[in-house]
Motif scaffolding. Structure first.
Motif, mmCIF file in Angstrom:
data_model
loop_
_atom_site.group_PDB
_atom_site.id
_atom_site.type_symbol
_atom_site.label_atom_id
_atom_site.label_comp_id
_atom_site.label_asym_id
_atom_site.label_seq_id
_atom_site.Cartn_x
_atom_site.Cartn_y
_atom_site.Cartn_z
ATOM 1 N N ILE A 152 -16.327 13.204 -28.413
ATOM 2 C CA ILE A 152 -16.232 12.358 -27.219
ATOM 3 C C ILE A 152 -16.323 10.885 -27.598
ATOM 4 C CG2 ILE A 152 -17.423 11.684 -25.095
ATOM 5 C CD1 ILE A 152 -18.155 14.548 -24.635
ATOM 6 N N ALA A 153 -17.299 10.556 -28.450
ATOM 7 C CA ALA A 153 -17.517 9.157 -28.837
ATOM 8 C C ALA A 153 -16.303 8.593 -29.562
ATOM 9 C CB ALA A 153 -18.757 9.063 -29.720
ATOM 10 N N GLN A 154 -15.746 9.382 -30.457
ATOM 11 C CA GLN A 154 -14.597 8.930 -31.242
ATOM 12 C C GLN A 154 -13.392 8.653 -30.357
ATOM 13 O OE1 GLN A 154 -13.690 10.674 -35.301
ATOM 14 N NE2 GLN A 154 -12.095 11.674 -34.121
ATOM 15 N N PHE A 155 -13.084 9.584 -29.462
ATOM 16 C CA PHE A 155 -11.914 9.459 -28.600
ATOM 17 C C PHE A 155 -12.082 8.302 -27.619
ATOM 18 C CE2 PHE A 155 -9.170 10.326 -25.043
ATOM 19 C CZ PHE A 155 -8.030 10.866 -25.606
ATOM 20 N N TYR A 156 -13.230 8.259 -26.936
ATOM 21 C CA TYR A 156 -13.452 7.234 -25.909
ATOM 22 C C TYR A 156 -13.477 5.831 -26.517
ATOM 23 C CZ TYR A 156 -16.019 4.278 -22.643
ATOM 24 O OH TYR A 156 -16.417 3.235 -21.834
ATOM 25 N N SER A 157 -14.174 5.673 -27.634
ATOM 26 C CA SER A 157 -14.294 4.352 -28.251
ATOM 27 C C SER A 157 -12.945 3.846 -28.741
ATOM 28 C CB SER A 157 -15.289 4.401 -29.417
ATOM 29 O OG SER A 157 -16.554 4.845 -28.972
ATOM 30 N N ALA A 158 -12.187 4.711 -29.418
ATOM 31 C CA ALA A 158 -10.871 4.306 -29.910
ATOM 32 C C ALA A 158 -9.943 3.961 -28.755
ATOM 33 C CB ALA A 158 -10.268 5.424 -30.762
ATOM 34 N N ASP A 159 -9.976 4.756 -27.698
ATOM 35 C CA ASP A 159 -9.084 4.512 -26.562
ATOM 36 C C ASP A 159 -9.468 3.224 -25.829
ATOM 37 O OD1 ASP A 159 -6.834 5.852 -24.970
ATOM 38 O OD2 ASP A 159 -8.277 5.343 -23.402
ATOM 39 N N SER A 160 -10.766 2.985 -25.643
ATOM 40 C CA SER A 160 -11.210 1.774 -24.954
ATOM 41 C C SER A 160 -10.797 0.525 -25.719
ATOM 42 C CB SER A 160 -12.732 1.787 -24.774
ATOM 43 O OG SER A 160 -13.146 2.861 -23.964
ATOM 44 N N VAL A 161 -11.053 0.509 -27.029
ATOM 45 C CA VAL A 161 -10.695 -0.654 -27.839
ATOM 46 C C VAL A 161 -9.181 -0.844 -27.856
ATOM 47 C CG1 VAL A 161 -10.799 -1.689 -30.142
ATOM 48 C CG2 VAL A 161 -12.772 -0.445 -29.255
ATOM 49 N N ALA A 162 -8.428 0.258 -27.950
ATOM 50 C CA ALA A 162 -6.965 0.166 -27.958
ATOM 51 C C ALA A 162 -6.438 -0.416 -26.654
ATOM 52 C CB ALA A 162 -6.356 1.548 -28.202
ATOM 53 N N ARG A 163 -7.013 -0.018 -25.535
ATOM 54 C CA ARG A 163 -6.557 -0.540 -24.236
ATOM 55 C C ARG A 163 -6.855 -2.033 -24.094
ATOM 56 N NH1 ARG A 163 -5.612 3.539 -20.125
ATOM 57 N NH2 ARG A 163 -6.075 5.629 -20.928
ATOM 58 N N VAL A 164 -8.047 -2.450 -24.545
ATOM 59 C CA VAL A 164 -8.400 -3.868 -24.453
ATOM 60 C C VAL A 164 -7.552 -4.689 -25.417
ATOM 61 C CG1 VAL A 164 -10.250 -5.547 -24.784
ATOM 62 C CG2 VAL A 164 -10.746 -3.357 -23.684
ATOM 63 N N LEU A 165 -7.253 -4.119 -26.577
ATOM 64 C CA LEU A 165 -6.476 -4.832 -27.588
ATOM 65 C C LEU A 165 -4.999 -4.901 -27.234
ATOM 66 C CD1 LEU A 165 -6.185 -6.151 -30.409
ATOM 67 C CD2 LEU A 165 -5.987 -3.828 -31.346
ATOM 68 N N THR A 166 -4.396 -3.769 -26.873
ATOM 69 C CA THR A 166 -2.945 -3.700 -26.696
ATOM 70 C C THR A 166 -2.490 -3.402 -25.281
ATOM 71 O OG1 THR A 166 -2.743 -1.314 -27.124
ATOM 72 C CG2 THR A 166 -2.828 -2.781 -29.047
ATOM 73 N N GLY A 167 -3.413 -2.925 -24.431
ATOM 74 C CA GLY A 167 -3.016 -2.520 -23.086
ATOM 75 C C GLY A 167 -2.574 -1.086 -23.000
ATOM 76 N N HIS A 168 -2.579 -0.351 -24.132
ATOM 77 C CA HIS A 168 -2.101 1.022 -24.165
ATOM 78 C C HIS A 168 -3.175 1.980 -24.656
ATOM 79 C CE1 HIS A 168 2.211 0.333 -23.368
ATOM 80 N NE2 HIS A 168 1.968 -0.848 -23.902
ATOM 81 N N SER A 169 -3.082 3.208 -24.190
ATOM 82 C CA SER A 169 -3.966 4.263 -24.668
ATOM 83 C C SER A 169 -3.577 4.671 -26.083
ATOM 84 C CB SER A 169 -3.873 5.475 -23.730
ATOM 85 O OG SER A 169 -4.487 6.606 -24.300
#
Length: 480
Positions: A169-186
């Protein structure tokens, strides 16, 4: 508010001005994973080669700085005195720099980015990144983190009873959150996430061994074969995510860090991503993901251990939403003081970065310590956060320690007693983003689910690029 050194064992909860009820007789739970009280020789940690960063060998019952000669005759110092630590981390000088071995290990992954820079290069790049982060409104960060949390629930929590691991859970959520803030995409915009995470973890394990061997004098040219191919694979995956990012289609679209770094707000038609932007993007994505995933996993672990504390956070969230299953808004999150105290206590007990390294470039006396030229200097937030001199019952999980009689959360800790994001001009510029990610997942998950441990065996911890459990932590998540 500074931390009260005379904090009593039991706080009068009736005095707290909180938006929900806390029982006055609640007990502070015991913390299960205690650090050994035995004094362990520092040389044992050196002989272990930092292969797992033997955290249990840190002496948490003494505040004396430890120094020992390594196998090559160079001194290795573990600093634990907060006054010396604060001076070292806030001291702007070329006398103490990042380890050249660390730079060599990370450069294939993040290029000439912020994390591996020293002094002047660091100051310029940090200012640029801080300006970029400040231009992203907190409401936007919250929205993107909520979107990631919803995606996590779809992936891992679709059944009434679901057995999952905190690490997944931590790996998926953290990577997805940072990716969305960085690029706007999941992260789902680019395939192969699970596979690239395996490569990344293999890279982490390999560089620890290579760091030890490099310090012993083994040729770096040969050692590089053990991690450079993996680093290049991870970097390529992140670059695909960055290059996949679409341009602004209208003025109302939420901004991203990449937009600001790339100056796309003023010029939406730019032919290619500059190398320095790619380096910074890799740095944000990988360092942000790794440390945040560590903290999220620790948070889920502690939620599963302490049902009373979990219920207190849930009560606070429900006081804002009146029981409706919705995400908290910006003003509500900023008022969720017990949830913020919970996050602060997670970061105290399980700081994502357990060791901060510096190299002395010359023989000199600094504050109360003398450092030989070339000596390795280590600062351990793990040890400092657990010292009895500055923390009441330091090995116990107690979010209440962060609350004053008015129900406010402590915002400042004196000296260098609290270092989850480092300190001074070299502190983590992504502190606000990390705290937002943690606060959103905490308030969202307790609102919808009850979390329990599958087994109650003690968890062993190791430090690689960030702190993590030696084995996956199994959880049982039940819909409420």
């Amino acid at each position: 508010m500074g931390f009260k050194q005379d904090l009593p064992n039991h706080i009068e909860y009736k005095q707290l001005n909180l938006p929900f009820f806390i029982p006055a007789n609640i007990k502070i739970p015991d913390y299960p994973d205690k650090v050994s009280e035995k004094v362990c020789p520092f040389k044992r940690m050196l002989r272990a080669g930092y292969s797992n960063s033997q955290l249990e060998l840190l002496n948490a019952s003494s505040f004396t700085d430890l120094q020992s000669k390594g196998r090559l005759g160079k001194f290795i110092t573990l600093l634990t005195n907060p006054s010396v630590v604060k001076s070292l981390l806030t001291f702007k000088s070329k006398k103490f720099i990042k380890s050249p071995v660390v730079v060599w290990l990370l450069k294939p992954l993040i290029g000439n980015s912020l994390f591996i820079c020293n002094e002047q290069d660091w100051a310029g790049k940090r200012k640029s990144l801080e300006m970029s982060l400040r231009r992203i409104p907190w409401s936007v960060l919250i929205d993107k983190c909520n979107d990631s949390a919803d995606l996590v629930f779809q992936h891992f929590c679709s059944q009434p009873h679901n057995r999952v691991t905190a690490n997944a859970i931590a790996q998926f959520y953290s990577a997805d959150s940072v990716a969305r803030v960085l690029t706007g995409h999941s992260i789902g915009a680019i395939s192969g996430f699970d596979e690239i995470m395996k490569v990344f973890h293999s890279y982490e394990s390999n560089i620890l061994r290579c760091a030890f061997l490099a310090n012993l004098g083994f040729p770096k040219l040969i050692l590089g074969y053990f991690f450079k191919f993996k680093a290049n694979a991870v970097r390529s995956w992140v670059e695909k995510l960055v290059l996949n990012s679409t341009l602004y289609s209208n003025a109302n679209q939420q901004p991203t860090i990449l937009d600001v770094l790339w100056h796309r707000e003023s010029n939406p038609v730019i032919p290619s991503v500059p190398l320095d932007v790619l380096d910074t993007s890799n740095d944000i994505m990988l360092s942000g993901f790794s440390t945040t995933a560590s903290a999220v996993a620790s948070m889920l672990y502690l939620l599963s251990l302490y049902s009373d504390e979990q219920q207190l956070v849930r009560n606070e969230v429900r006081s804002f939403t009146t029981g409706l299953p919705r995400s908290l808004e910006e003003h509500e999150l900023s008022s969720a003081i017990y949830s913020m105290a919970f996050v602060a206590e997670v970061l105290r007990l399980y700081p994502p970065v357990s060791f901060i390294q510096r190299i002395a470039t010359s023989h000199n006396q600094f504050v109360e310590s003398i450092f030989e030229e070339g000596s390795l200097i280590l600062v351990s937030p793990w040890a400092i956060h657990r010292h009895y001199k500055f923390w009441e019952r330091p090995n116990h999980f107690c979010p209440q320690r962060w609350l004053d009689s008015n129900g406010s959360v402590a915002q400042k800790i004196s000296d260098a007693q609290y270092l989850p994001f480092g300190k001074g001009h070299r502190g983590c510029p992504g502190e606000k983003l990390a705290n937002t990610i943690l606060l959103v997942i905490l308030t969202r998950i307790v609102q919808k689910f009850e979390i329990k441990r599958v087994t109650h065996a003690k968890v062993a911890w190791k430090s690689q690029l960030s702190l993590r459990s030696s084995k996956p932590i199994s959880l049982l998540i039940r819909k409420i």
